[in-house]
Write a protein that holds these residues in place. Structure first.
Motif, short mmCIF file in Angstrom:
data_model
loop_
_atom_site.label_atom_id
_atom_site.label_comp_id
_atom_site.label_asym_id
_atom_site.label_seq_id
_atom_site.Cartn_x
_atom_site.Cartn_y
_atom_site.Cartn_z
N GLN A 107 57.72 10.98 35.07
CA GLN A 107 57.66 10.56 36.47
C GLN A 107 56.49 9.64 36.76
O GLN A 107 56.60 8.67 37.52
N GLU A 108 55.34 9.94 36.16
CA GLU A 108 54.14 9.14 36.42
C GLU A 108 54.24 7.74 35.84
O GLU A 108 53.48 6.85 36.22
N GLN A 109 55.18 7.51 34.92
CA GLN A 109 55.32 6.21 34.29
C GLN A 109 56.31 5.31 35.03
O GLN A 109 56.49 4.15 34.66
N LEU A 110 56.96 5.82 36.08
CA LEU A 110 58.03 5.09 36.74
C LEU A 110 57.58 4.49 38.07
O LEU A 110 56.68 5.01 38.73
N ASP A 111 58.26 3.42 38.47
CA ASP A 111 58.03 2.87 39.80
C ASP A 111 58.85 3.68 40.80
O ASP A 111 59.62 4.57 40.44
N VAL A 112 58.68 3.35 42.07
CA VAL A 112 59.32 4.13 43.13
C VAL A 112 60.85 4.12 43.00
O VAL A 112 61.51 5.16 43.13
N GLU A 113 61.41 2.96 42.72
CA GLU A 113 62.87 2.85 42.61
C GLU A 113 63.41 3.69 41.46
O GLU A 113 64.42 4.38 41.59
N SER A 114 62.72 3.65 40.32
CA SER A 114 63.17 4.41 39.16
C SER A 114 63.04 5.91 39.40
O SER A 114 63.86 6.71 38.93
N ARG A 115 62.01 6.31 40.16
CA ARG A 115 61.85 7.73 40.47
C ARG A 115 63.02 8.24 41.29
O ARG A 115 63.46 9.39 41.12
#
Length: 291
Positions: free
Chosen positions: A164-172
């Motif tokens: 989760q910490e590696q993703l941008d808002v859209e990917s989350r």
């Protein structure tokens, strides 16, 4: 940088711990293959009957509002038992309900555990509480009283938390845990994933990896761990997962509890059920099966 390395190391340790445990709780492949090859003549357990029973487990969990942990554990217990015991189809409803009951008692708060008699009435089965208690004892003995098995859900939540910490808002948003859990439940309902095995490696982690990767369509988030599981057979697994999820590529995956099951029950039964059971809005009657 130190925190990043430490976090990755801690994650790797957790994954390894689950992998080590998973190997001890695998269904017997020989037993699962017998189920897969059995003829659907009403005399032997078949993959179709197993899939129908898992769907009933899912419906029961939704009916009572139980957690994903309860469902995944119930499926694990069912597959492990079916892989070591040759049961007749007429006994499957009792076996399935017992696996569900064991999972509920292991995963849910004690105050939310329904009575065995209520479960039998709601499921419209003709066996008795005594029958159910005897079957529960048989299941526990055949599984050597080992209930709390690592499930695919454990891997899914561990990986989800890690990336989760590696993703941008859209990917989350795309990789929401609710959506992933709904997709995993869909895969649980397919018998092919019960006997999934990549060489001599554990199977659950590969299933979870493919579900997440198909959602993101990227390998980048697994750079630190994917080499541990690299195998040519993963392409085959990914296609199996993709085909399964195509059937569930709709809003139900985002809202897995939007349609809950409701058994049609008598007024006498209804008067004996707890108030919390009445939050279900629609349900077809399930057919009765006699033991």
């Amino acid at each position: 940088m130190i925190d990043t390395v430490t976090g990755a190391q801690a994650f790797a340790v957790q994954v390894k711990g689950l992998l080590d445990l998973e190997g001890r709780y695998q269904p017997k492949l020989t037993g699962l293959r017998l189920i897969e090859t059995a003829q659907d003549n009403g005399l032997r357990m078949t993959s179709r009957l197993r899939e129908l029973e898992v769907k009933d487990l899912l419906y029961r969990c939704r009916f009572f509002g139980f957690s994903s942990e309860t469902f995944s554990l119930a499926v694990s217990l069912l597959d492990r038992f079916l892989s070591v015991m040759k049961i007749q189809p007429k006994h499957l409803p009792c076996v399935g309900l017992c696996c569900f009951y064991i999972a509920v008692k292991s995963s849910e708060d004690e105050k939310n555990v329904p009575l065995a008699s209520d479960l039998i009435r709601i499921s419209q089965n003709r066996f008795t509480v005594s029958d159910m208690m005897r079957m529960e004892k048989i299941i526990m003995e055949k599984l050597y009283w080992k209930v709390k098995a690592p499930t695919a859900l454990h891997f899914l939540r561990l990986f989800h938390s890690h990336i989760q910490e590696q993703l941008d808002v859209e990917s989350r948003e795309i990789l929401s845990i609710e959506r992933l859990e709904a997709q995993l439940k869909a895969c649980h309902c397919s018998f092919i994933f019960s006997k999934l095995k990549v060489g001599s490696k554990p199977r659950l982690v590969h299933l979870v990896l493919q579900i997440i990767m198909l959602s993101l369509l990227t390998f980048l988030v697994f750079e630190d761990i994917y080499f541990l599981f690299l195998d040519g057979d993963l392409l085959c697994i990914r296609e199996l997962v993709r085909k399964c999820l195509v059937e569930y590529a709709n809003t139900k995956c985002s809202r897995p509890n939007s349609q809950r099951l409701r058994w049609i029950i008598s007024g006498r039964t209804a008067s004996q059920l707890k108030h919390s059971y009445y939050k279900i809005t629609h349900l077809p009657t399930i057919p009765e099966s006699a033991c």
